[in-house]
Write a protein that holds these residues in place. Structure first.
Motif, short mmCIF file in Angstrom:
data_model
loop_
_atom_site.label_atom_id
_atom_site.label_comp_id
_atom_site.label_asym_id
_atom_site.label_seq_id
_atom_site.Cartn_x
_atom_site.Cartn_y
_atom_site.Cartn_z
N SER A 80 44.48 40.28 34.47
CA SER A 80 43.37 39.78 34.77
C SER A 80 42.44 40.73 35.63
O SER A 80 41.16 40.39 35.46
N TYR A 81 42.96 41.59 36.52
CA TYR A 81 42.42 42.35 37.22
C TYR A 81 41.49 43.34 36.25
O TYR A 81 40.40 43.50 36.60
N ALA A 82 42.05 43.85 35.14
CA ALA A 82 41.47 44.72 34.34
C ALA A 82 40.43 44.22 33.60
O ALA A 82 39.44 44.58 33.44
N TRP A 83 40.51 43.03 33.01
CA TRP A 83 39.61 42.22 32.45
C TRP A 83 38.40 41.97 33.19
O TRP A 83 37.48 42.11 32.79
N THR A 120 37.44 43.43 36.01
CA THR A 120 36.90 44.85 36.16
C THR A 120 36.15 45.31 35.06
O THR A 120 34.91 45.79 34.99
N ILE A 121 36.55 44.99 33.81
CA ILE A 121 35.69 45.54 32.75
C ILE A 121 34.42 44.50 32.71
O ILE A 121 33.32 45.32 32.37
N VAL A 122 34.30 43.31 32.94
CA VAL A 122 33.30 42.49 33.00
C VAL A 122 32.20 42.94 33.93
O VAL A 122 31.28 42.99 33.65
N ALA A 123 32.78 43.30 35.39
CA ALA A 123 31.93 43.68 36.28
C ALA A 123 31.42 45.03 35.99
O ALA A 123 30.23 45.40 36.30
N LEU A 150 34.57 41.93 44.59
CA LEU A 150 34.71 40.45 44.44
C LEU A 150 35.23 39.96 42.84
O LEU A 150 35.83 39.14 42.94
N PHE A 151 34.78 40.96 42.05
CA PHE A 151 35.33 40.42 40.75
C PHE A 151 36.94 40.78 40.83
O PHE A 151 37.57 40.31 39.89
#
Length: 134
Positions: free
Chosen positions: A75-78, A80-83, A65-66
């Motif tokens: 944006s995918y990497a950031w 994923t880091i937040v998730a 989802l993230f």
């Protein structure tokens, strides 16, 4: 002449549940005559497979989802880091006050998910010689 010291007091019996028991509830005899039976050690908070698998599945869905929020690699990497950070915080909370099996599943899945995302970032970095996260 020195006074003779008194002998040691007798040892107290072991606490209930310390000695393994057979089906009749009696302690099992030792395999070596004359020796006491071996103690049985048990984990106070055992972890079974079902909570670990449920933690893996929930975290995989969480990362999917993230990751779907991202429209490009940066944006995918950031996301994923937040998730991963939020998943690690939840795993820490579950380790302290909840189910440790679910915490293990969350930790494993978040480690794999973050490694995958940062592997893609590294491949882009090696290919373009430009760090994509800044």
């Amino acid at each position: 002449m020195a006074d003779r010291q008194a002998s040691w007091p007798a040892a107290a019996p072991p606490p209930p549940g310390y000695l393994p028991s057979n089906r009749a509830g009696q302690p099992q005899p030792s395999s070596f005559p004359g020796l006491p039976p071996r103690p049985v050690y048990r984990e106070p908070h055992p972890v079974s497979a079902l909570p670990v698998v449920s933690g893996l599945a929930a975290t995989t869905l969480w990362f999917a989802l993230f990751g779907a929020l991202g429209h490009d690699l940066v944006s995918y990497a950031w996301w994923t880091i937040v998730a991963a950070i939020s998943a690690w915080l939840m795993a820490l909370v579950l380790t302290l006050v909840g189910d440790r099996g679910v915490a293990v599943g969350i930790a494993v899945a978040s480690g794999v998910g973050l490694s995958l995302a940062l592997g893609f970032v590294t491949l882009r970095w090696v290919g373009t010689l430009d760090w994509p996260l800044w």
